[in-house]
Design an enzyme around this catalytic site. Sequence first.
Site, PDB file in Angstrom:
ATOM      1  N   ALA A  16     -74.475  12.405  43.742  1.00 55.65           N
ATOM      2  CA  ALA A  16     -73.721  11.236  44.223  1.00 55.65           C
ATOM      3  C   ALA A  16     -73.603  11.184  45.739  1.00 55.65           C
ATOM      4  CB  ALA A  16     -72.325  11.214  43.594  1.00 55.65           C
ATOM      5  N   ALA A  17     -74.456  11.909  46.441  1.00 56.49           N
ATOM      6  CA  ALA A  17     -74.315  11.961  47.897  1.00 56.49           C
ATOM      7  C   ALA A  17     -74.450  10.578  48.528  1.00 56.49           C
ATOM      8  CB  ALA A  17     -75.351  12.912  48.487  1.00 56.49           C
ATOM      9  N   GLY A  18     -75.427   9.798  48.080  1.00 56.40           N
ATOM     10  CA  GLY A  18     -75.598   8.450  48.627  1.00 56.40           C
ATOM     11  C   GLY A  18     -74.420   7.551  48.327  1.00 56.40           C
ATOM     12  N   ASP A  19     -73.844   7.690  47.143  1.00 60.19           N
ATOM     13  CA  ASP A  19     -72.676   6.897  46.790  1.00 60.19           C
ATOM     14  C   ASP A  19     -71.470   7.299  47.626  1.00 60.19           C
ATOM     15  OD1 ASP A  19     -74.191   5.637  44.801  1.00 60.19           O
ATOM     16  OD2 ASP A  19     -73.677   7.168  43.329  1.00 60.19           O
TER      17      ASP A  19
END
Length: 329
Positions: free
Chosen positions: A249-252
Site C-alpha cells: 500500500a505504499a502508493g496509496d
Amino acid sequence: MQSDSRPIVVVGSINIDLVSRVPRIPRAGETIFGYGFQTHPGGKGANQAVGIARLGGVVKMIGMVGRDAFGKEMREHLSKEGVDMTSVGDVDDATGIASIFVDDAGENSIVVTAGANLHVTPDLLRSKSEILRTAGAVLTQLEIPVETVLCLSEMCAEMNVPLILDPAPAQTLPAETLHGVTWMTPNETEAQFYAKGATTEEELVNMLFKAGAHGVILKRGALGSVLAGEDRITHRIAAHAVRAIDTTAAGDAFNAAFAVGLMKGYEPVKSAEFASVSAAISVTRAGAQPSLATWDEVMASWSDLTKRRSSRHNEEPTGGNNAKVIVRN
C-alpha cells in the site's frame, strides 16, 4: 498555515485482500509453497480513504460493496476507521477481492477481481454531484470502470475541484481523461505504460504532460519521487530509507498523505515530502490498511528527518519548492 476543512472525497475500490507470504513470486505455470496467510481490508480506494482518516483528514468515500459477508465487514471496518460511508452502496455481486503474493524482499504481485467495484458507474457519480462539488480534493484510481474515471475527470474540471489520479493498475485511458486531472501519480512501471517509448525520466514526465495531466508525481520507490507542477519545474523528493517488509500500500499511503498535506495548506513539494515519510512507514509493516501511518507517527518521523538534515547542513530546513528530503534510520 491555514487548514482547509472541506472533506477529501475518495472515489474508488473497496476490496478484501487475501495475502500469501512466499519466498519469491512464482513464475507462470509454477506452484510454490507459501509460509503465511492473512486477510486484510484493502482496495486502492479504501486504502487511500483510511490513510486520509488516520492522518486526521475528513474523508468521504464513494464506492460499492457486495451484499455478502465481506461487504458487511468492509462497511463496518471503514466506518470504524473514520471514513464517511454514507455514499457507499451495495449490490448483488461479490465484494472486490485482491489475491496478493508478498516475497521475502517485500515486493508483491497482485490479482484483483473487481466484483462490486464495477458498479461504481458514471450514473452513481452524477447522483453524488453535490458531495463532489463540496470536496477540497478528490482521489481516484483505476480499480473502477475507466468510463467512471473519465466522467469524474470531467465533473471535477467543471466544478474546479482538484483531482488526484493514481493510474493503477495501468490500462488504456480515453484521450481526454487526463485533461481534468490536477495530479497524476504513477509509479515507474505505470509511467512507462502511459509514456511508451520514453527513455529518460524527463521524457516520461513530459509525455504525461502532453497527454493532458496538469501536474505529475513520478513515484520511484526507494529512489524517491519526482514532482513537476503546471510550471514544469522538476523537484526531487528523496526516499525515507527504511527496511521494506511489504510494499503493498505504499502508493496509496503516498497519495493519501499528499492530499492531506495539500488540505493542510502545504505547498505541493512539502506535501510530497510529507507523503514520502508516510509511504516509508507503510512499507515497514505487513498488509495494506494495517500498514498505514497515523498523523503522530508521520510527524514524529518527519521531525527526526528535519533535525538530521539541519544537523548535516547546519541550517534550518525550510521545506518549500527547493526542499529535498533524506532520512536514514
